[in-house]
Design a protein around this motif. Structure first.
Motif, short mmCIF file in Angstrom:
data_model
loop_
_atom_site.label_atom_id
_atom_site.label_comp_id
_atom_site.label_asym_id
_atom_site.label_seq_id
_atom_site.Cartn_x
_atom_site.Cartn_y
_atom_site.Cartn_z
N ALA A 157 46.88 38.60 38.07
CA ALA A 157 48.64 38.65 37.80
C ALA A 157 49.06 40.39 38.94
O ALA A 157 49.93 39.47 39.68
N ASP A 158 48.54 41.37 38.60
CA ASP A 158 49.07 42.10 39.74
C ASP A 158 48.25 41.63 40.42
O ASP A 158 49.37 42.40 41.70
N ALA A 159 46.98 41.78 40.56
CA ALA A 159 46.24 41.97 42.37
C ALA A 159 47.41 40.42 43.42
O ALA A 159 47.87 40.54 43.99
N ASP A 160 47.38 38.80 42.38
CA ASP A 160 48.39 38.06 42.74
C ASP A 160 49.49 38.97 43.68
O ASP A 160 50.28 38.36 44.69
N ILE A 161 49.94 39.76 43.10
CA ILE A 161 51.65 40.43 43.26
C ILE A 161 51.42 41.08 44.42
O ILE A 161 51.63 41.67 45.24
#
Length: 243
Positions: A157-161
């Motif tokens: 999720a952090d990498a997606d953001i």
């Protein structure tokens, strides 16, 4: 401070309210009468020029300080903030959160409008070679986390953001970056839930393909295909709170 005859300092009718003073000052900033870093007139001069009470001026300034438009420097005066502040958008954020029943549906529409706008800007301005390099690094980081087993949902999720933040940053438009960052804050939980849902359904390739497709279409020239790529990337996210 020398006498100023600016439009935003024209007298205000005696029955005017605090929000009119707020509007006058913000419009002055938007129009360029007041610029980032400028000192606004002292309280007594604002009272005289606007023709309103001292409490009205104080409340208007307090609101603009809370929103990140003005800043008070002790013993110096009140100044226009030098740049955008996320606090400017807090009222918008709160209004979305507090709307009962329709918050998420309205947020979907807002995210679509902003991200479509970002992609249109990038397609029209063309991304530099250095920006492409960073975007692909963000994509490869995301893809790497998606290939891990067991998957770490939060890291994904952090990498997606990070990937989407980089797209917003590539516009080189500070206002757009701040709007986008507020949308990210509002959608963090739903993005994480979406990633959990997709992976639990055994469809993590979907996440890889949709992000790669965004880059592929952004490298092209067809805006409709790019819009479709964005639309496809929302497939799971749109329904995350329906069950």
């Amino acid at each position: 401070m020398k006498e100023l005859d600016k439009n935003y300092l024209a007298p205000i009718a005696s029955k005017s309210m605090v929000d009119i003073v707020v509007s006058r000052l913000t419009e002055a900033i938007i129009s360029g009468e007041l610029k980032p870093g400028d000192q606004i007139p002292v309280e007594s001069e604002l009272v005289r020029k606007f023709g309103v009470g001292r409490n009205t001026v104080r409340e208007a300034v307090r609101i603009l300080v809370a929103y990140g438009v003005l800043t008070i420097r002790r013993a110096e005066g009140t100044y226009v903030c030098d740049g955008f502040s996320p606090k400017v958008l807090n009222p918008m954020v709160y209004s979305i959160i507090l709307r009962s029943g329709s918050s998420f549906n309205e947020l979907i529409g807002l995210r679509e409008v902003v991200e479509n706008g970002i992609m249109q800007m990038l397609l029209e301005k063309r991304i530099s070679e250095e920006q492409w390099k960073v975007l692909y690094q963000k994509y490869e980081k995301l893809r790497g986390y998606l290939m891990e087993d067991p998957p770490d949902f939060q890291k994904i999720a952090d990498a997606d953001i990070e990937f989407h933040d980089e797209l917003a940053r590539s516009t080189e438009n500070a206002a757009i970056m701040i709007v986008h960052s507020n949308i990210v804050e509002l959608t963090k939980a739903s993005r994480l839930k979406t990633i959990e849902t997709v992976i639990q359904k055994g469809d993590r390739q979907y996440l890889i393909d949709t992000h790669k497709n965004l880059l592929d279409k952004l490298a092209g020239t067809n805006m409709e295909e790019l819009y479709q790529a964005i639309n496809d990337s929302y497939f799971y996210w749109r329904g995350v709170y329906k069950d």
